[in-house]
Design an enzyme around this catalytic site. Structure first.
Site, PDB file in Angstrom:
ATOM      1  N   SER A 253      -3.366  -5.310  -2.870  1.00 47.09           N
ATOM      2  CA  SER A 253      -2.800  -6.315  -2.796  1.00 47.09           C
ATOM      3  C   SER A 253      -1.506  -6.387  -1.999  1.00 47.09           C
ATOM      4  O   SER A 253      -0.496  -5.320  -2.347  1.00 47.09           O
ATOM      5  CB  SER A 253      -2.352  -7.130  -4.037  1.00 47.09           C
ATOM      6  OG  SER A 253      -1.003  -7.224  -4.286  1.00 47.09           O
ATOM      7  N   LYS A 254      -1.342  -7.014  -1.110  1.00 48.26           N
ATOM      8  CA  LYS A 254       0.057  -6.976   0.032  1.00 48.26           C
ATOM      9  C   LYS A 254       1.314  -7.429  -0.824  1.00 48.26           C
ATOM     10  O   LYS A 254       2.016  -6.492  -0.828  1.00 48.26           O
ATOM     11  CB  LYS A 254      -0.353  -8.285   0.998  1.00 48.26           C
ATOM     12  CG  LYS A 254       0.792  -8.191   1.857  1.00 48.26           C
ATOM     13  CD  LYS A 254       0.957  -7.367   3.027  1.00 48.26           C
ATOM     14  CE  LYS A 254       2.172  -7.911   3.985  1.00 48.26           C
ATOM     15  NZ  LYS A 254       2.158  -6.962   5.112  1.00 48.26           N
ATOM     16  N   ARG A 255       0.965  -7.945  -1.978  1.00 47.66           N
ATOM     17  CA  ARG A 255       2.229  -8.305  -2.793  1.00 47.66           C
ATOM     18  C   ARG A 255       2.696  -7.087  -3.510  1.00 47.66           C
ATOM     19  O   ARG A 255       3.807  -6.941  -3.736  1.00 47.66           O
ATOM     20  CB  ARG A 255       1.894  -9.467  -3.698  1.00 47.66           C
ATOM     21  CG  ARG A 255       2.630 -10.630  -3.729  1.00 47.66           C
ATOM     22  CD  ARG A 255       2.418 -11.660  -4.561  1.00 47.66           C
ATOM     23  NE  ARG A 255       0.964 -11.910  -4.658  1.00 47.66           N
ATOM     24  CZ  ARG A 255      -0.017 -12.141  -5.930  1.00 47.66           C
ATOM     25  NH1 ARG A 255       0.682 -12.200  -6.900  1.00 47.66           N
ATOM     26  NH2 ARG A 255      -1.053 -12.186  -5.688  1.00 47.66           N
ATOM     27  N   ASP A 263      -0.516  -4.286   9.536  1.00 44.97           N
ATOM     28  CA  ASP A 263       0.318  -3.353   9.233  1.00 44.97           C
ATOM     29  C   ASP A 263      -0.214  -1.832   9.496  1.00 44.97           C
ATOM     30  O   ASP A 263       0.559  -1.049   9.994  1.00 44.97           O
ATOM     31  CB  ASP A 263       0.758  -3.263   7.549  1.00 44.97           C
ATOM     32  CG  ASP A 263       1.146  -4.503   7.007  1.00 44.97           C
ATOM     33  OD1 ASP A 263       2.084  -4.824   7.687  1.00 44.97           O
ATOM     34  OD2 ASP A 263       1.301  -4.654   5.867  1.00 44.97           O
TER      35      ASP A 263
END
Ligand code: GLU
Length: 485
Positions: A253-255, A263
């Site tokens: 997850s990017k979070r 990216d």
């Protein structure tokens, strides 16, 4: 066989995460393998979650990934519009049809009422699902209230008994008891459909043959199939894809700081390497082949052999793929890609980028590691004299000083300054003096670079630095060593 039409249906909630990219890739491969059509649909009915700019980012990422779509918001097609918020008027008539046939009903419960009943249910220790209160409102009355402007949603009327199921290409037949299913909202108070409704309507209207999406939708699919049958439609074929995990317990997850496709591209991973790596996250060709172009993937891909267990995203493996892909780049392409990264630390320094690129290509794992690797060419970093000590070359701080004193005048006499001339001069002088190569070349390389590992050896580095700079660096190193002995 019906024409294969697959769709990638992201919600514009930000960047394209790698699980999403994998879904897009498999969906694209499926369409290409069967000479079908690949469709991009933007699912933006949950407008609170929408992140501005992300639709454009999706278009861009799809292009960068090479996943061309035949129909989509920015390319058109016969089944548009392909953005759900632009299809707002499409959904309500179907919901009204379902109300008519008894498969749906309007619900006027307010948020406060629902919160209260939910709290009471959970307090009793039961799990809350909508209690069908509004189902008992007589049809005429419900109609009048809907027309009077009262706020309402439209809910799916799940049968109280019986089962609902569907067939999945990976998971086989999935069947659940209807009493475990909730009467989901199909149309919200703002008139927009929920995902639960829009996916069914759009997949049908867009003649989608295969629905590919994450396993988070596996438990809702029986409800969707009830809608297909209520509307008298044939459901699509389903392929639910297992999640991509960071490790055994955490979802990617990017979070949590895991990189998105964008990216990775920015870091200097090649799109071909990312795609190759992603393709193998949950699918394997059943042969030893590890490297695949998109064309080769189309050939080899088989949706029936997708893996049902969660895939683990291994960054080291991705980096390995990237290193291999960089190695295989035609030199000119490598040079072009590496140049802006050289510039980050070497802009204004006179360095032969072509020669540097030759030395760097096989050592580049990810482009963003280049600036640090070449920074020593601009300036010798601070280093410990301990670097001169090396078991193999039997160098110590003392004999390194002596070796540099010996080689400095040799270097001062080298003319012209080119690799072969420097090489022959150093080797000749070392051999004539009866020394071992390493005993001189090791300290020389440390003096020139201030670091243990470098692209190229002492000769290549000296040549890149130029005569004057090399001499200055050796003199500086001698001072540093003198201070120690
Ligand atoms: N819009 C959904 C999402 O982004 C896609 C689900 C689907 O493909 O049906 O999770």
């Amino acid at each position: 066989m019906q024409q294969v039409r697959t769709r990638f249906a992201p919600s514009p909630t930000g960047y394209l995460h790698l699980g999403g990219l994998r879904t897009a890739l498999y969906t694209w491969l499926l369409a290409r393998k069967y000479n079908g059509r690949f469709i991009l649909r933007i699912e933006d009915t949950d407008q609170e979650r929408e992140v501005p700019g992300s639709v454009e980012l999706i278009y861009k990422s799809m292009r960068q990934a090479g996943l061309t779509y035949d129909e989509g918001p920015d390319v058109g097609g016969d089944y548009g519009p392909y953005i759900q918020s632009q299809r707002k008027d499409t959904y309500l008539p179907y919901a009204l049809q379902l109300i008519e046939s008894g498969h749906a009903y309007p619900c006027f419960c307010t948020k406060e009422e629902l919160d209260k009943r939910r709290a009471e249910t959970t307090q009793r220790g039961d799990t809350w699902k909508y209690d069908k209160k509004c189902l008992s409102i007589p049809k005429e009355e419900a109609k009048r209230r809907m027309e009077s402007g009262e706020s309402y949603v439209i809910r799916q009327n799940i049968p109280a008994t019986g089962t609902a199921g569907f067939d999945d290409i990976l998971y086989g037949h999935v069947e659940v008891s209807c009493d475990t299913l909730d009467d989901n909202v199909l149309i919200k108070a703002d008139g927009l459909p929920t995902y639960n409704f829009a996916n069914v309507i759009d997949d049908h209207l867009m003649a989608i043959s295969h629905v590919t999406r994450g396993t988070e939708y596996l438990s809702s699919a029986p409800k969707y199939n009830l809608l297909y049958s209520a509307l008298g439609w044939t459901p699509p074929l389903y392929i639910h894809l297992p999640v991509v995990m960071k490790d055994a317990t955490r979802k990617l997850s990017k979070r949590h700081g895991d990189p998105s496709f964008e990216d990775l591209l920015e870091m200097g991973y090649l799109r071909e390497a990312i795609i190759n790596f992603i393709a193998l996250l949950g699918w394997s060709p059943g042969t030893d082949q590890e490297f695949f172009t998109l064309e080769e993937l189309i050939e080899a891909f088989d949706e029936t052999t997708l893996n049902k267990s969660p895939a683990i995203f291994n960054m080291d493996k991705l980096t390995w793929f990237n290193t291999e892909y960089i190695r295989r780049l035609p030199f000119e392409e490598y040079l072009e890609l590496a140049t802006p990264w050289f510039d980050k630390t070497l802009q204004g320094v006179e360095i032969d980028y072509k020669r540097l690129a030759e030395l760097m290509q096989s050592r580049t794992e990810v482009f963003n590691r280049i600036p640090d690797m070449v920074a020593f060419l601009k300036e010798v970093p601070e280093y410990e004299v301990g670097l001169y000590i090396n078991k193999r070359s039997k160098t110590t701080v003392e004999n390194s000083k002596e070796a540099l004193e010996f080689i400095l005048p040799v270097i001062e006499g080298i003319e012209p300054w080119s690799e072969p001339v420097i090489h022959d001069a150093l080797m000749g002088a070392i051999a004539d003096s009866g020394r071992k190569n390493g005993a001189v070349l090791w300290p020389l390389r440390i003096a020139l670079s201030g670091q243990q590992s470098t692209p190229g050896g002492a000769v290549e580095i000296a040549c890149l630095l130029g005569k004057e700079e090399s001499i200055l660096r050796i003199q500086k190193a001698l001072k540093k060593l003198a201070a120690e002995v």
